[in-house]
Design an enzyme around this catalytic site. Structure first.
Site, short mmCIF file in Angstrom:
data_model
loop_
_atom_site.label_atom_id
_atom_site.label_comp_id
_atom_site.label_asym_id
_atom_site.label_seq_id
_atom_site.Cartn_x
_atom_site.Cartn_y
_atom_site.Cartn_z
N ASP A 1 0.86 -1.19 0.00
CA ASP A 1 0.00 0.00 0.00
C ASP A 1 0.90 1.24 0.00
OD1 ASP A 1 -2.28 1.61 0.26
OD2 ASP A 1 -2.37 1.39 2.44
N GLU B 1 2.71 4.82 -4.11
CA GLU B 1 2.73 5.75 -5.28
C GLU B 1 4.08 6.44 -5.39
OE1 GLU B 1 0.34 5.58 -2.92
OE2 GLU B 1 -0.97 4.35 -4.17
N ASP C 1 -8.98 3.39 -2.53
CA ASP C 1 -10.02 3.84 -1.60
C ASP C 1 -11.29 4.32 -2.28
OD1 ASP C 1 -8.19 3.18 0.29
OD2 ASP C 1 -7.60 5.24 0.74
O1 MIG Z 1 -4.20 6.20 4.33
O2 MIG Z 1 -3.52 1.00 5.72
O3 MIG Z 1 -5.96 2.16 0.42
O4 MIG Z 1 -6.88 -0.04 1.86
O5 MIG Z 1 -6.79 0.14 4.65
C1 MIG Z 1 -4.75 4.95 4.56
C2 MIG Z 1 -4.69 1.71 5.88
C3 MIG Z 1 -3.75 3.87 4.24
C4 MIG Z 1 -4.97 3.05 2.37
C5 MIG Z 1 -5.43 1.82 1.66
C6 MIG Z 1 -6.44 1.11 2.51
C7 MIG Z 1 -5.82 0.76 3.83
C8 MIG Z 1 -5.32 2.03 4.53
N1 MIG Z 1 -4.38 2.71 3.67
#
Ligand code: MIG
Length: 805
Positions: free
Chosen positions: A406, A409, A483
Site C-alpha cells: 500500500d 505511489e 479507496d
Molecule cells: O491512508 O492501511 O488504500 O486499503 O486500509 C490509509 C490503511 C492507508 C490506504 C489503503 C487502505 C488501507 C489504509 N491505507
C-alpha cells in the site's frame, strides 16, 4: 472541502493546450544500424525498430545516437528487434515487417501505419515540442473512434472525449469523474472503429504524461512532461489481439496460487490476534467459504514494517497455526516508508548500505507517513530491491505467502503528496530523477516483493497485492483499485474500471467489495458480493471506524446471499482457475467487455453495466438500491439463464427478474463450464466427482472449445510439466446428433478421473451413446424435466461421445 471560491471567474485554465513550435522537420538521411532504422530530421531524429512483426517501437531523439534502453515495464524479450525492411516508394520511406508498414513522408516528417492488407491503422498528426522536454504526439481520431485501456480510470468504458493524466496519486477524495489521476498509471490505449482494424499505442514514459481525447475532435494527443517520447504501435486486427501484443511487450499476469483467487476478507484493521481468529472461526462456523484474511497497519510495532506489535499479536506463530488448520492464508500490509529510528535494524541497515532514496547532494529523502518521519527504499537499484525482498523472510518463516503493498505511489503526507521530484534514483548507474520515474515506484516495490517472496518460498507461488503500478505490473502483482466508497455509484464505476484495466494487460484486479470508506448497507454488500464473486480479485475491505462489513453483519438474508454467491465462485473455481491460466499464457483478461467479445456489435462499444466472465458467462449485476429487475443486453447467439435454464435468442435486450437474492447470469450456447462441488477454501479436498457442464444448442455455429487447466494450485511444478490442459467442446449436426469431445493437450497429472458430464438442453431421451477413446461411460440418465443428460464417466485421456438423438 472546497467552496464555490474554487471556481474563480478569472481562474486560468491550466489544462489549456500550449502551442508547440519545433517538429522533426525534413528527413535528410535514412540509415539502418543493427536492425534499427534511423531517420535523421532537420530538428530531431526518430529511431524505429520492430519488436516483433506486429509491434513497432518509435523513439524520438535529439543527439547523435538514440538511447534504446527501455524502462523495466518492458520485458527483456521485447528488447530484441526483428529485422525491418526499408525501402523508398513514390518518394516515401517505407519501414516494414511482414505485418505492418510504416510510411513516412520525408518532406515534412509524417507517419502513417498500415497493415499488410493496406488498411490504415494510425495516422500521425503531430510530433512537436517547445523545450526538448515537453513533447506532444498526436494521431487522428473521429467521433466514431472508441478508445479503451488507459488503466485505472474513472468514467465509462469508451474514453473518447476524456482526458487523463498519468501520475500515480493517493487520492482519498471520491473517485468521481474528474479525479483523473489515480494510483495506477498505464499509459496505453486501444483505438477501435467499427469495421476497421484496432491498434494499440503504448507510451513508455513513467513521468507525468497526459492522454487527451477531449480537446480536439479530429485527433488525440499524448504528451510527456519529462523524459523521452518512446512509443510502441501495436497491430490488431482485433481488440483481443492488441491486448495479447501489449502483454507480449509488458508481460503476462503472474500465475497466482489458487487461494489468492478465493474470497478474501479484510478490514482496516483487525486489531489483534483474537479478532483475527474470531473472524476465521466465524467463517467456518457459518459455512461461508473464504481463503484469506488481511492484516492492516495495526499489526506492526508503531508501523515499523517487518515487525509485530507484541501486545496485539503476542503469539503470531500460534495464530498462524490455527489459521492454517482452518484453511486460511494471512496477508499483511507492507508500506514502503521505513521509520527513521536508529535503533530499528531495517532503517539502520538501509542507511548503512545506501539503500534509501536520496537527493543529488546525498541527503536521504525523509517524508512523513504512518510511522512518522520515514526513509524510502530505492527500488531502482538491484541491491536495494534484493535487500527489501529478502526482508520478507520475516513473514515467510511464520507461514505467510502473500503481501499487500500500500502507499507505494509513493504517498507522502506533504504538499506534493509524494516524494520530492529532485530525488535521484540510482537505477544501477543510469540515474533517473523521481520526476522522470515516479510512476515506476510502486511497480518496482512490488517487483522486489514478488521476487523476494519467490526466493524465500522455495517453490510455492507468492501472492502480491498492490495499490500503485505501471504498465507491466501484472507480472508481479494483483491490483486493487484503492479507496473507493460504499456508494452504489462506486460499485457501478468499478465495472468499466476493471474492464479497462483488463484491456491494459492487468487481468487480476478488483475493487474493495462493499466499498472502503463511508458506511455500507446490507443491500449494497449483498449486491456487491454477488458481482464481486465474478471479479478476478474478490476482497471485502473497509475503513477504520466504518460500520462492520463482514457478510454476517447485516442479518440472515444478506448473509445467505453472500454464502450463496461466494459459494458459486468456489463451485466455478475450475472454470475461473482456467481463465487465470489463459491470462497467464495469452494476456487476455478474465473479465471481458462486451465489445471485446463482440467487436462487430455496433451497440456494444460502451456497455459497462454488464460483462462477460471468460467468454461463456454473462454477468448483469444490480447496481442501484431497490431494483428488482433490469434490462440485460444479450449479444447474438443463444443464451440460457444460468439458474432456470430458460432459453433466449440474443441480439436484443431482455428484462431479467432480479429480487435481492438473484443477480442475472446467462451462459452462451456452446459453452463448456467445468465445475466442482462446494468447498470452504480452495485447499479443501473433495470426494465428489468433477462436473463438466455442456451448454448445447448453438446448432451448427462454430463454437470454440474451452481449455480447462489443472495443477496443484500452489507450486511452480506446472512450469516443469505437472499440469493437465484439456479442451472441452460440443458439436451438433443434423446427421450425427451431438458430439462432445475432450482433447488432452497436455497430461502431466496422469490420473484417471471420475466425472459427471451434464449435457443439455436435449429435448428428448437420446437413443444411444457411442463413446470412443479414453473414456468409459459408467451410466447415463436422462432427466426429462430439466432436459439434461447426465453421463457418469471414468476419464483417462482424449475421447469423444456421440449422442444419438
Ligand atoms: O491512508 O492501511 O488504500 O486499503 O486500509 C490509509 C490503511 C492507508 C490506504 C489503503 C487502505 C488501507 C489504509 N491505507
Amino acid at each position: 472541502m472546497l467552496t464555490s471560491e474554487a471556481i474563480l471567474p478569472d481562474k486560468p485554465n491550466d489544462k489549456r493546450e500550449t502551442t508547440l513550435s519545433a517538429s522533426i522537420g525534413r528527413i535528410h538521411k535514412t540509415e539502418t544500424v543493427e536492425g534499427t532504422v534511423i531517420l535523421r530530421g532537420e530538428y530531431a531524429n526518430a529511431a524505429f525498430m520492430f519488436i516483433n512483426d506486429q509491434t513497432l517501437r518509435m523513439k524520438l531523439f535529439f543527439g547523435e545516437t538514440p538511447d534504446l534502453r527501455s524502462t523495466p515495464a518492458i520485458v527483456d524479450d521485447a528488447a530484441k528487434s526483428t529485422i525491418a525492411d526499408v525501402e523508398e516508394k513514390e518518394g516515401h520511406v517505407v519501414i516494414s515487417s511482414p505485418a505492418l508498414h510504416a510510411v513516412v513522408n520525408p518532406e515534412k516528417f509524417s507517419l502513417r501505419l498500415f497493415d499488410t492488407e493496406g488498411r490504415l491503422l494510425l495516422e500521425e498528426k503531430e510530433i512537436a515540442w517547445d523545450e526538448k522536454t515537453k513533447i506532444r504526439f498526436a494521431a487522428a481520431k473521429t467521433n466514431e473512434s472508441r478508445i479503451y485501456g488507459l488503466g485505472e480510470k474513472t468514467g465509462f468504458l469508451d474514453k473518447n472525449g476524456e482526458r487523463y493524466e498519468m501520475w500515480n496519486s493517493d487520492v482519498y477524495e471520491p473517485h468521481v469523474q474528474d479525479t483523473d489521476a489515480l494510483y495506477q498509471s498505464i499509459p496505453f490505449m486501444i483505438h477501435y472503429e467499427h469495421g476497421k482494424p484496432a491498434y494499440g499505442l503504448l507510451l513508455d514514459n513513467p513521468g507525468r504524461t497526459v492522454f487527451d481525447m477531449r480537446t480536439h475532435e479530429d485527433r488525440y494527443t499524448v504528451s510527456i512532461n519529462s523524459g523521452e517520447l518512446d512509443l510502441y504501435f501495436l497491430g490488431g486486427p482485433s481488440i483481443k489481439d492488441v491486448v495479447k501484443r501489449l502483454t507480449d511487450v509488458t508481460g503476462k499476469t503472474y500465475m497466482p496460487p489458487m487461494w489468492a483467487i478465493g474470497y478474501q476478507q479484510s478490514r482496516y484493521s483487525y486489531m489483534n490476534q483474537e479478532e483475527v481468529l474470531d473472524i476465521a472461526r466465524t467463517f467456518r462456523k457459518k459455512g461461508i467459504p473464504c481463503d484469506v484474511l488481511y492484516l492492516d497497519i495495526h499489526y506492526m510495532d508503531e508501523y515499523r514494517v517487518f515487525t509485530w506489535d507484541s501486545k496485539r499479536f503476542p503469539k503470531p506463530m500460534e495464530m498462524m497455526a490455527e489459521l492454517k488448520e482452518l484453511g486460511f492464508e494471512l496477508v499483511p500490509i507492507v508500506d514502503p516508508g521505513v521509520k527513521q529510528d536508529p535503533k530499528y535494524p531495517v532503517y539502520a541497515e538501509g542507511v548503512k548500505n545506501g539503500y534509501f532514496c536520496r537527493k543529488l547532494e546525498g541527503d536521504i529523502f525523509i517524508g512523513k507517513v504512518w510511522p512518522g518521519l520515514s526513509a524510502f527504499p530505492d527500488f531502482t537499484d538491484d541491491a536495494a530491491a534484493e535487500w527489501w525482498g529478502d526482508q520478507h523472510r520475516f513473514y515467510i518463516k511464520q507461514g505467510i505467502n502473500g503481501i499487500w503493498n500500500d502507499m507505494n505511489e509513493p504517498s507522502v503526507f506533504n504538499e506534493s503528496k509524494t516524494m520530492d521530484l529532485d530525488v535521484v534514483h540510482g537505477n544501477n548507474g543510469n540515474p533517473k530523477t523521481h520526476e522522470e520515474w515516479h510512476n515506476l515506484y510502486g511497480f518496482l516495490m512490488s517487483k522486489a516483493t514478488f521476487e523476494g517472496m519467490k526466493r524465500g518460498l522455495s517453490g510455492e507461488r507468492p501472492f502480491v497485492l498492490t495499490r500503485a503500478g505501471y504498465a507491466g505490473i501484472q507480472r508481479y502483482a494483483t491490483v486493487w483499485t484503492g479507496d473507493n466508497r460504499s456508494f452504489w455509484e462506486h460499485m457501478a464505476l468499478s465495472i468499466p474500471m476493471v474492464l479497462n484495466l483488463g484491456m491494459s494487460g492487468i487481468a487480476f484486479a478488483g475493487p474493495d467489495v462493499g466499498g472502503f470508506s463511508h458506511h455500507s448497507s446490507g443491500e449494497l454488500v449483498a449486491r456487491w458480493t454477488q458481482m464481486g464473486a465474478f471479479f478476478p480479485f474478490f476482497r471485502n475491505h473497509t475503513m477504520i471506524d466504518s460500520r462492520r462489513q463482514e457478510p454476517w453483519t447485516f442479518g440472515d438474508q444478506v448473509e445467505e446471499i453472500c454464502r450463496e454467491y461466494i459459494g458459486l465462485r468456489y463451485r466455478l473455481m475450475p472454470y475461473l482457475y482456467s481463465l487465470f491460466y489463459e491470462a497467464h499464457k495469452t494476456g487476455l483478461p478474465i473479465l471481458r467487455s462486451m465489445i471485446m467479445e463482440y467487436p462487430d456489435d455496433r451497440d456494444a462499444y460502451n456497455i459497462c453495466d454488464q460483462f462477460l466472465f471468460g467468454s461463456g458467462i454473462l454477468v448483469a449485476p444490480i447496481y442501484r438500491p431497490g431494483v428488482q429487475s433490469r434490462s440485460v443486453y444479450l449479444p447474438e447467439g443463444i443464451w440460457y439463464d444460468y439458474r432456470t435454464g430458460e432459453r433466449f435468442e440474443g441480439g436484443r435486450s431482455v428484462l431479467a427478474a432480479a429480487p435481492l437474492d438473484t443477480m442475472p447470469l446467462y451462459v452462451k450456447a456452446g459453452a463448456v463450464i467445468p465445475e466442482q462441488a462446494l468447498r470452504q477454501s480452495t485447499g479443501e479436498g473433495s470426494e465428489q466427482p468433477a462436473r463438466i457442464r455442456f451448454y448445447v444448442g448453438a446448432g451448427t455455429t462454430d463454437v470454440s472449445p474451452f481449455a480447462q487447466y489443472e495443477d496443484d494450485g500452489r507450486t511452480y511444478a506446472f512450469e516443469h510439466g505437472k499440469y493437465r490442459l484439456r479442451e472441452w467442446s460440443s458439436r451438433e449436426s443434423q446427421e450425427d446428433g451431438i458430439r462432445i469431445a475432450c482433447d488432452y493437450l497436455h497430461d502431466g497429472l496422469d490420473e484417471t478421473q471420475t466425472a459427471i458430464l451434464i449435457i443439455g438442453p436435449i429435448t428428448a431421451k437420446p437413443v444411444e451413446l457411442i463413446s470412443s477413446g479414453g473414456v468409459e461411460v459408467d451410466t447415463w440418465i436422462y432427466d426429462e424435466e430439466n432436459k439434461l443428460l447426465q453421463v457418469n464417466a471414468t476419464i483417462k485421456h482424449s475421447f469423444e461421445i456421440r449422442i444419438r438423438l
